[in-house]
Write a protein that holds these residues in place. Structure first.
Motif, PDB file in Angstrom:
ATOM      1  N   GLY A   1      43.812  63.641-146.462  1.00  0.00           N
ATOM      2  CA  GLY A   1      43.886  64.855-145.592  1.00  0.00           C
ATOM      3  C   GLY A   1      44.829  65.947-145.985  1.00  0.00           C
ATOM      4  O   GLY A   1      45.245  66.812-145.154  1.00  0.00           O
ATOM      5  N   ASN A   2      45.208  65.921-147.263  1.00  0.00           N
ATOM      6  CA  ASN A   2      45.996  66.858-147.922  1.00  0.00           C
ATOM      7  C   ASN A   2      45.291  68.131-148.241  1.00  0.00           C
ATOM      8  O   ASN A   2      44.270  68.144-149.182  1.00  0.00           O
ATOM      9  CB  ASN A   2      46.819  66.198-148.879  1.00  0.00           C
ATOM     10  N   PRO A   3      45.533  69.195-147.482  1.00  0.00           N
ATOM     11  CA  PRO A   3      44.663  70.223-147.861  1.00  0.00           C
ATOM     12  C   PRO A   3      44.609  70.938-149.017  1.00  0.00           C
ATOM     13  O   PRO A   3      43.589  71.117-149.667  1.00  0.00           O
ATOM     14  CB  PRO A   3      45.530  71.805-147.083  1.00  0.00           C
ATOM     15  N   LEU A   4      45.721  70.519-149.782  1.00  0.00           N
ATOM     16  CA  LEU A   4      45.694  71.321-151.262  1.00  0.00           C
ATOM     17  C   LEU A   4      45.050  70.247-152.208  1.00  0.00           C
ATOM     18  O   LEU A   4      44.200  70.768-153.233  1.00  0.00           O
ATOM     19  CB  LEU A   4      47.173  71.496-152.049  1.00  0.00           C
ATOM     20  N   ALA A   5      45.024  69.155-152.037  1.00  0.00           N
ATOM     21  CA  ALA A   5      44.332  68.118-152.519  1.00  0.00           C
ATOM     22  C   ALA A   5      42.869  68.126-152.568  1.00  0.00           C
ATOM     23  O   ALA A   5      41.702  68.057-153.240  1.00  0.00           O
ATOM     24  CB  ALA A   5      44.516  66.626-152.315  1.00  0.00           C
ATOM     25  N   LEU A   6      42.239  68.638-151.201  1.00  0.00           N
ATOM     26  CA  LEU A   6      41.038  68.990-150.990  1.00  0.00           C
ATOM     27  C   LEU A   6      40.483  69.944-151.504  1.00  0.00           C
ATOM     28  O   LEU A   6      39.315  70.104-152.282  1.00  0.00           O
ATOM     29  CB  LEU A   6      40.908  69.104-149.413  1.00  0.00           C
ATOM     30  N   LYS A   7      41.297  71.013-151.548  1.00  0.00           N
ATOM     31  CA  LYS A   7      40.984  72.384-152.242  1.00  0.00           C
ATOM     32  C   LYS A   7      40.661  71.985-153.809  1.00  0.00           C
ATOM     33  O   LYS A   7      39.939  72.603-154.264  1.00  0.00           O
ATOM     34  CB  LYS A   7      41.715  73.460-152.122  1.00  0.00           C
ATOM     35  N   LEU A   8      41.584  71.282-154.300  1.00  0.00           N
ATOM     36  CA  LEU A   8      41.727  71.003-156.078  1.00  0.00           C
ATOM     37  C   LEU A   8      40.256  70.159-156.093  1.00  0.00           C
ATOM     38  O   LEU A   8      39.766  70.154-157.144  1.00  0.00           O
ATOM     39  CB  LEU A   8      42.860  70.363-156.288  1.00  0.00           C
ATOM     40  N   ALA A   9      40.034  69.301-155.215  1.00  0.00           N
ATOM     41  CA  ALA A   9      38.827  68.459-155.416  1.00  0.00           C
ATOM     42  C   ALA A   9      37.529  69.442-155.186  1.00  0.00           C
ATOM     43  O   ALA A   9      36.751  69.091-156.098  1.00  0.00           O
ATOM     44  CB  ALA A   9      38.686  67.419-154.252  1.00  0.00           C
ATOM     45  N   VAL A  10      37.321  70.423-154.604  1.00  0.00           N
ATOM     46  CA  VAL A  10      36.265  71.284-154.543  1.00  0.00           C
ATOM     47  C   VAL A  10      36.427  72.085-155.871  1.00  0.00           C
ATOM     48  O   VAL A  10      35.380  72.344-156.668  1.00  0.00           O
ATOM     49  CB  VAL A  10      36.405  72.285-153.281  1.00  0.00           C
ATOM     50  N   GLY A  11      37.640  72.575-156.542  1.00  0.00           N
ATOM     51  CA  GLY A  11      37.732  73.161-157.646  1.00  0.00           C
ATOM     52  C   GLY A  11      37.099  72.195-158.721  1.00  0.00           C
ATOM     53  O   GLY A  11      36.164  72.646-159.650  1.00  0.00           O
ATOM     54  N   LEU A  12      37.445  70.815-158.809  1.00  0.00           N
ATOM     55  CA  LEU A  12      36.719  69.958-159.993  1.00  0.00           C
ATOM     56  C   LEU A  12      35.174  69.903-159.605  1.00  0.00           C
ATOM     57  O   LEU A  12      34.618  69.846-160.691  1.00  0.00           O
ATOM     58  CB  LEU A  12      37.360  68.570-159.617  1.00  0.00           C
ATOM     59  N   ALA A  13      34.737  70.245-158.293  1.00  0.00           N
ATOM     60  CA  ALA A  13      33.205  70.010-158.064  1.00  0.00           C
ATOM     61  C   ALA A  13      32.601  71.358-158.907  1.00  0.00           C
ATOM     62  O   ALA A  13      31.372  71.373-158.787  1.00  0.00           O
ATOM     63  CB  ALA A  13      32.865  70.144-156.705  1.00  0.00           C
TER      64      ALA A  13
END
Length: 281
Positions: free
Chosen positions: A162-174
């Motif tokens: 649930g870490n916001p930056l980690a979620l955004k970075l994961a979308v970046g990987l996608a």
């Protein structure tokens, strides 16, 4: 969250003026910002936003206090990091109390202050985490991912916590990896602490970047917390205009570069965790 609190406070408590101040850490100069320098920096930034206070005045703190008493003012102070700085700032702000109130954002919790209301931000809930993930995917044009079933996306919450930056970075990987591969990669050597999660995601993203994007991202370590203009960044990174804007688009799409400023004057910066990764890894 601070933005939301400020908007509610302005409306409900009838503030007539908002002053926003962001302190710089000077990490780019390998200098620690001690409490005295933090207060001087804050004082000068507040003074710049009060036209009624003279540019040069030996009684500047008293004059600022007088100016703040003439109008109900909300002062937002952002980017307070060290506990000693937070405590020092709070103590110094007492001289300006009256109609003025102060909203501070910090990773350090101020202890021992009975007249300070603190609010801790927790990680996002599973529902909010998936909402943020889908929103970021939609913004990047990943519509299939944004419309995926919640059960298919739930593992990303488990992995990022649930870490916001980690979620955004994961979308970046996608944007360049299949979602299943992202989950498989993170699960195969699943990190424990939050810092390890970020490190794993950052390394995956770093290896996929073009050379100009890597050069630009490395150069961002030298940029202050308030960001930099494009021409400043091009000079620091020694990239021509075509390489620079291609790198900017690439980094923004991966959530590795933050867009600041206005539509008329853009500035760019990086998240503190991104800077830490670049400095240590």
């Amino acid at each position: 969250f601070a933005d939301r609190v400020a908007r509610v406070a302005i409306r409900q408590l009838c503030f007539h003026r908002l002053i926003y101040v962001r302190l710089e850490s000077y990490a780019m100069l390998n200098q620690n910002l001690d409490p005295r320098l933090a207060w001087i920096q804050l004082r000068e930034k507040v003074k710049q936003r009060l036209p009624e206070v003279a540019v040069v005045d030996f009684q500047v703190e008293e004059k600022i206090g007088q100016a703040l008493k003439t109008m109900r003012t909300l002062v937002v102070i952002d980017n307070l990091e060290e506990p000693a700085i937070v405590s020092s700032i709070i103590n110094n702000l007492r001289q300006w109390q009256s109609q003025t109130k102060f909203l501070l954002t910090s990773r350090a919790r101020p202890d021992g202050f009975q007249d300070v209301l603190t609010f801790d931000l927790n990680e996002l809930s599973p529902r909010d985490s998936l909402s943020l993930f889908c929103h970021e995917a939609k913004v990047r044009g990943l519509y299939e991912l944004a419309q995926a079933e919640p059960n298919a996306l739930r593992p990303i919450y488990t992995l990022t916590g649930g870490n916001p930056l980690a979620l955004k970075l994961a979308v970046g990987l996608a944007t360049f990896m299949p979602f299943a591969s992202i989950l498989s990669d993170l699960t195969r050597r699943r990190p424990g602490p939050t810092e390890e999660i970020y490190k794993k995601i950052y390394w995956t993203a770093w290896r996929s970047l073009s050379e100009p994007a890597q050069i630009l991202l490395e150069g961002m370590v030298l940029i202050s917390d308030v960001g930099a203009k494009p021409e400043q960044m091009m000079t620091i990174c020694k990239l021509d205009e075509a390489q620079f804007w291609t790198a900017v688009r690439e980094l923004v799409s991966r959530s590795l570069l933050e867009v600041q400023g206005t539509a008329l004057e853009r500035r760019y910066g990086i998240h503190r965790l991104t800077k830490t990764f670049l400095q240590t890894e």
